[in-house]
Design an enzyme around this catalytic site. Structure first.
Site, PDB file in Angstrom:
ATOM      1  N   ALA A  94       0.917  -1.546  -0.055  1.00  0.00           N
ATOM      2  CA  ALA A  94      -0.131   0.237  -0.561  1.00  0.00           C
ATOM      3  C   ALA A  94       0.617   1.345  -0.095  1.00  0.00           C
ATOM      4  CB  ALA A  94      -1.263  -0.144   1.352  1.00  0.00           C
ATOM      5  N   GLY A 113       0.294  -5.593   0.865  1.00  0.00           N
ATOM      6  CA  GLY A 113      -0.847  -4.943  -0.329  1.00  0.00           C
ATOM      7  C   GLY A 113       0.164  -5.583  -1.787  1.00  0.00           C
ATOM      8  N   GLU A 133       4.189  -5.431   6.521  1.00  0.00           N
ATOM      9  CA  GLU A 133       3.403  -4.861   7.889  1.00  0.00           C
ATOM     10  C   GLU A 133       3.339  -4.582   9.632  1.00  0.00           C
ATOM     11  OE1 GLU A 133       2.023  -7.155   5.476  1.00  0.00           O
ATOM     12  OE2 GLU A 133       0.172  -5.972   3.628  1.00  0.00           O
TER      13      GLU A 133
HETATM   14  C1  3H9 Z   1       0.288  -2.527   3.298  1.00  0.00           C
HETATM   15  O1  3H9 Z   1       0.653  -2.885   2.459  1.00  0.00           O
HETATM   16  C2  3H9 Z   1      -0.765  -2.827   3.820  1.00  0.00           C
HETATM   17  C3  3H9 Z   1      -2.101  -3.258   3.477  1.00  0.00           C
HETATM   18  O2  3H9 Z   1      -2.364  -4.866   3.380  1.00  0.00           O
HETATM   19  C4  3H9 Z   1      -3.538  -3.083   3.324  1.00  0.00           C
HETATM   20  C5  3H9 Z   1      -3.957  -2.171   3.088  1.00  0.00           C
HETATM   21  C6  3H9 Z   1      -5.204  -1.738   3.173  1.00  0.00           C
HETATM   22  N1  3H9 Z   1       5.022   3.624   0.169  1.00  0.00           N
HETATM   23  O3  3H9 Z   1      13.190   0.973   0.691  1.00  0.00           O
HETATM   24  P1  3H9 Z   1      13.692   2.242   0.075  1.00  0.00           P
HETATM   25  C7  3H9 Z   1       9.235   4.378  -0.929  1.00  0.00           C
HETATM   26  S1  3H9 Z   1       1.763  -1.789   4.151  1.00  0.00           S
HETATM   27  C8  3H9 Z   1       5.169   4.590  -0.055  1.00  0.00           C
HETATM   28  O4  3H9 Z   1      14.514   3.292  -0.289  1.00  0.00           O
HETATM   29  P2  3H9 Z   1      14.811  -0.273  -1.251  1.00  0.00           P
HETATM   30  C9  3H9 Z   1      10.405   5.192  -0.025  1.00  0.00           C
HETATM   31  O5  3H9 Z   1      10.147   6.066   0.936  1.00  0.00           O
HETATM   32  C10 3H9 Z   1       2.728  -1.534   3.164  1.00  0.00           C
HETATM   33  N2  3H9 Z   1       6.480   4.747  -0.638  1.00  0.00           N
HETATM   34  O6  3H9 Z   1      14.168   1.294  -1.873  1.00  0.00           O
HETATM   35  C11 3H9 Z   1      11.357   5.739  -1.242  1.00  0.00           C
HETATM   36  O7  3H9 Z   1      11.377   7.026  -1.441  1.00  0.00           O
HETATM   37  P3  3H9 Z   1      12.330   7.470  -1.477  1.00  0.00           P
HETATM   38  C12 3H9 Z   1       3.504  -2.398   2.904  1.00  0.00           C
HETATM   39  C13 3H9 Z   1       7.275   3.687  -0.442  1.00  0.00           C
HETATM   40  O8  3H9 Z   1      15.271  -0.392  -2.608  1.00  0.00           O
HETATM   41  C14 3H9 Z   1      11.641   4.763  -2.243  1.00  0.00           C
HETATM   42  O9  3H9 Z   1      10.053   4.023  -2.424  1.00  0.00           O
HETATM   43  N3  3H9 Z   1       5.093  -2.863   2.035  1.00  0.00           N
HETATM   44  C15 3H9 Z   1       7.256   2.244   0.197  1.00  0.00           C
HETATM   45  O10 3H9 Z   1      15.903  -0.073  -0.513  1.00  0.00           O
HETATM   46  C16 3H9 Z   1      12.461   3.812  -1.967  1.00  0.00           C
HETATM   47  O11 3H9 Z   1      12.279   3.093  -1.038  1.00  0.00           O
HETATM   48  C17 3H9 Z   1       6.017  -2.256   2.780  1.00  0.00           C
HETATM   49  O12 3H9 Z   1       6.059  -1.729   4.173  1.00  0.00           O
HETATM   50  C18 3H9 Z   1       5.289   2.149   0.310  1.00  0.00           C
HETATM   51  N4  3H9 Z   1       5.138   1.520   0.481  1.00  0.00           N
HETATM   52  O13 3H9 Z   1      14.093  -0.790  -1.036  1.00  0.00           O
HETATM   53  C19 3H9 Z   1       6.864  -1.849   2.151  1.00  0.00           C
HETATM   54  N5  3H9 Z   1       7.226   1.880  -0.125  1.00  0.00           N
HETATM   55  O14 3H9 Z   1      13.096   7.834  -3.001  1.00  0.00           O
HETATM   56  C20 3H9 Z   1       7.731  -0.816   2.002  1.00  0.00           C
HETATM   57  C21 3H9 Z   1       9.132   2.564  -0.522  1.00  0.00           C
HETATM   58  O15 3H9 Z   1      11.382   9.236  -1.546  1.00  0.00           O
HETATM   59  N6  3H9 Z   1       9.537  -0.414   1.135  1.00  0.00           N
HETATM   60  N7  3H9 Z   1       8.541   3.696  -1.053  1.00  0.00           N
HETATM   61  O16 3H9 Z   1      13.301   8.319   0.314  1.00  0.00           O
HETATM   62  C22 3H9 Z   1      10.350  -1.376   1.771  1.00  0.00           C
HETATM   63  O17 3H9 Z   1      10.360  -2.245   2.376  1.00  0.00           O
HETATM   64  C23 3H9 Z   1      11.269  -1.044   0.364  1.00  0.00           C
HETATM   65  O18 3H9 Z   1      11.369  -0.481   0.510  1.00  0.00           O
HETATM   66  C24 3H9 Z   1      11.286  -2.011  -0.493  1.00  0.00           C
HETATM   67  C25 3H9 Z   1      12.714  -1.001  -1.751  1.00  0.00           C
HETATM   68  C26 3H9 Z   1      12.666  -3.070  -0.154  1.00  0.00           C
HETATM   69  C27 3H9 Z   1      10.434  -1.960  -1.783  1.00  0.00           C
END
Ligand code: 3H9
Length: 697
Positions: free
Chosen positions: A63, A102, A125
């Site tokens: 999400a 998500g 999450e």
């Molecule tokens: C969910 O899904 C809830 C659902 O179950 C239910 C809904 C109803 N959203 O980490 P990075 C941005 S909860 C917005 O440096 P990497 C991040 O801020 C979600 N932005 O890269 C950064 O921005 P900036 C569950 C996001 O390659 C840029 O992307 N998902 C999100 O080292 C690059 O990120 C998670 O918890 C997001 N979801 O790692 C996953 N994710 O460049 C969270 C990232 O402006 N994300 N950004 O600073 C991660 O674990 C890592 O970002 C990922 C990439 C592994 C994807």
């Protein structure tokens, strides 16, 4: 037509493509686009099978976290996932990069999943104080059974594609890089074989097998230790359990209720602040993104003690050769043996292989002379806290190292500018302050000197990433950000004990707040001699550092865990602090010598004095520009000192308590107790008068 999600057909496959950089997060635009593209695919009579695939570096990573805390706009994700699952044409999700939260839930709504072997899946999450809220808690256990679903959902850890295949989360894994080609081939196969839609919600065999299992109670019991004080891990267990006790639709309703409870909890706000703050700290004010960085191919470390050894391990772990210098062969041998033992212990726990132990050890060499540093790109000095010694070493390094080599100090308190002044290359000098244990703690406090060049600053930030640390750039002052605040808390903790509290009472208030250990248990871990030598240095420099009962312990050789006695005592091979009547006696004797009449101290007073003194100091740190943003302080404390991430860091926590409350109490302490540490920070006063918070700066 949505710009972020498109539909087109390739032969008999209808391709739905998400293109929303950087991570294809499920923003409102993506959710709406997914629904619109699905409608097109359903209407497209020539499309036999649909394929969901993403552009860029990853499948949907979850999400859109930046939308949390704001009113949700329709369509909600659970409804999007339902529509995909209800589609009467088979849908294949083709996964590359990471399918998270998500994102994985969307894939679980599809009827088949194929992944590249490099891909990972997970439901992280819980790390944001949430639980999977789009069916993840109901669908994942239908594929994996209770145990694995609980493990994944309560830990938030990712699973590699091959393991995901074994667990039944994906149906096929393919090597290669071209996810679209892999997805198209898989979808074509489904079309050719005329395979039907296969809805995860309808699977029941894994549910039947684990119905009434004790695994839920076991997880709850385990979490009481592992996730002490946290809210969402327990809600994750409740939600997964609902998959086993309720029909799918009711389970989904239960998941939603629990998800909303998590969403409204302050822990969710704290953890999401921590998530974005961790990413923001890498963007240093005034340091352009395109600043060139120097290559670091070879590193030198001075000192084979606990710190030096731990620092060296970080480089070996990242595949960078490192040479450790010591004065005596014996100390060098001992240091290298400790490193080997640490690696062997990690191998025994199954976290690395024996071959990796050897590989890493082969990258670490020892020397007794700085002559061996002639070709290193970076030297990190990690000797004990003596300015005279450090200046002498830096003078020698300046001669021994090639031009352009970066000279860094791991000092935790001393002025980096003064150390840099001992060289002819102050532009190449920087502080790299690691936290103990240096191979484990994620923080790297990067201390810029007056003259440090941008290139060296950018290199240090990039290096932090390479060795898997979170680098926070800070300015030069006594103790920098972390220890400057810690020492204020330490002095207050010590004063509270002088006045009547016991060390264990102080520690308990801090662990109840969520710290993994209290002030005094931490002193024992670091070694009481460290604080003692810092105090002695300051006394030598003419500062008025009051006598303390901790000095007495150090002088008696009670140096902490390493001597099995410090503020607490320790049993052989056990790190659990045990209160020691001998220490109570030393404290009582100290009170008597100082003419202190001890009084009853409440836990609330301990909390306010230990924490507000830090917040007040943090405000001064911001005012002086030592930290650029309050989030730099938050991350320093989360990753350097185990501040509970679910409280967002000390400055975020202060914003939640209310700065007016804090200022009122700080003013009261200033009146009652006096002392520079309680002089209200100008910034705190300013923010309160303007009705603003640290987060607004
Ligand atoms: C969910 O899904 C809830 C659902 O179950 C239910 C809904 C109803 N959203 O980490 P990075 C941005 S909860 C917005 O440096 P990497 C991040 O801020 C979600 N932005 O890269 C950064 O921005 P900036 C569950 C996001 O390659 C840029 O992307 N998902 C999100 O080292 C690059 O990120 C998670 O918890 C997001 N979801 O790692 C996953 N994710 O460049 C969270 C990232 O402006 N994300 N950004 O600073 C991660 O674990 C890592 O970002 C990922 C990439 C592994 C994807």
């Amino acid at each position: 037509m949505s710009e972020v999600v498109t539909y087109n057909r390739e032969g008999s496959i209808g391709v739905i493509t998400v293109n929303y950089p950087p991570v294809n997060a499920l923003s409102h635009a993506v959710r709406s686009g997914l629904v619109a593209a699905l409608e097109q695919g359903q209407k497209d009579a020539d499309a036999k099978v649909l394929l969901l695939v993403c552009e860029g570096r990853t499948f949907i990573a979850g999400a859109d976290i930046s939308e949390f805390g704001k009113p949700m706009q329709d369509p909600g994700l659970p409804s999007v996932v339902d529509q995909y699952e209800n589609c009467d044409k088979p849908i294949v999700a083709a996964i590359h990069g990471t399918a998270l939260g998500g994102g994985l839930e969307t894939a679980l709504g599809c009827h088949y999943r194929v992944a590249l072997s490099s891909a990972k899946v997970g439901l992280p999450e819980v790390k944001l104080g949430l639980l999977p809220g789009a069916g993840g808690t109901q669908r994942l256990p239908r594929l994996t059974g209770a145990q694995k679903a609980l493990e994944m959902i309560t830990s938030g850890e990712f699973v590699g594609a091959k393991d995901a295949l074994a667990l039944g989360i994906v149906d096929a894994v393919e090597d290669g890089n071209d996810i679209k080609a892999v997805g198209l081939a898989y979808a074509q196969n489904i079309a050719d074989e005329g395979k039907p839609v296969r809805r995860v919600r309808d699977l029941t065999d894994k549910l039947e097998a684990d119905k009434g299992s004790e695994v839920f109670e076991q997880f709850r019991a385990g979490l009481k230790k592992k996730a002490r004080g946290q809210f969402s891990p327990f809600k994750c267990v409740d939600a997964v359990e609902a998959a086993f006790s309720l029909p799918f639709e009711d389970g989904m309703k239960r998941e939603r209720e629990l998800f909303m409870e998590c969403m409204e909890s302050p822990q969710r706000a704290g953890l999401i602040h921590a998530f974005f703050a961790e990413r923001e700290v890498s963007k240093v004010k005034g340091l352009p993104k395109e600043t060139p960085v120097r290559d670091i191919h070879k590193v030198g470390v001075i000192g084979a003690g606990t710190m030096g050894g731990g620092i060296a391990m970080n480089f070996a772990n990242a595949g960078i050769p490192v040479t450790i210098a010591e004065v005596k062969q014996e100390a060098l041998d001992k240091g290298l043996a400790v490193i080997r033992r640490n690696y062997e212990n990690t191998a025994k726990k199954g976290r690395i292989t024996q071959a990796q132990v050897e590989e890493r050890m082969s990258l670490i060499s020892g020397t007794l002379t700085y002559d061996d540093f002639s070709d290193v790109d970076l030297v990190i000095e990690a000797v004990f806290e003596s300015m005279d010694l450090k200046r002498k070493i830096f003078g020698q390094l300046d001669d021994a190292c090639k031009p352009g080599a970066i000279l860094a100090s791991n000092t935790s308190t001393l002025s980096i500018d003064d150390i840099a002044a001992a060289t002819k290359r102050p532009q190449d000098v920087i502080g790299l302050h690691f936290f103990s244990p240096a191979n484990v703690m994620k923080l790297l406090e990067i201390v810029r000197c007056e003259k440090t060049s941008d290139e060296v600053k950018a290199t240090a930030m990039a290096l932090a990433k390479k060795i898997r640390k979170v680098g926070v750039m800070v300015g030069n002052c006594y103790g920098f950000v972390g220890n400057r605040m810690l020492h204020k808390r330490g002095a207050e903790a010590m004063a509270l004990v002088n006045e009547g509290a016991s060390p264990q009472q102080v520690d308990k208030v801090l662990t109840d707040l969520g710290f993994p250990m209290g002030q005094f248990a931490m002193s024992d871990l670091a070694g009481i001699d460290i604080g003692y030598s810092i105090r002695q240095e300051r006394r030598k420099a003419g500062e008025d550092v009051p006598a303390s009962w901790m000095d007495k312990l150090a002088e008696q050789g009670r140096l902490g865990q390493k001597t099995q006695a410090g503020v607490y005592r320790y049993e052989e091979g056990n790190r659990k602090p045990i209160p020691d009547p001998e220490v109570d006696r030393v404290i009582a004797e100290f009170r008597q010598e100082q003419g202190i009449k001890s009084r009853e101290i409440t836990d609330q007073e301990i909390l306010e004095r230990c924490m507000y003194v830090m917040v007040n100091e943090g405000a001064k740190i911001l005012e002086e520009g030592i930290a650029d943003r309050s989030l730099d302080i938050d991350i320093t404390w989360i990753y350097g000192y185990g501040f509970p991430a679910y409280r967002g860091g000390p400055m975020f926590w202060a914003d939640q308590i209310g700065l007016d409350n804090i200022l009122g109490t700080v003013e009261q302490f200033y009146d009652d107790l006096g002392g520079e540490q309680w002089k209200p920070a100008g910034l705190l006063q300013e923010l309160v008068s303007e009705g603003r918070r640290f987060g607004d700066l």
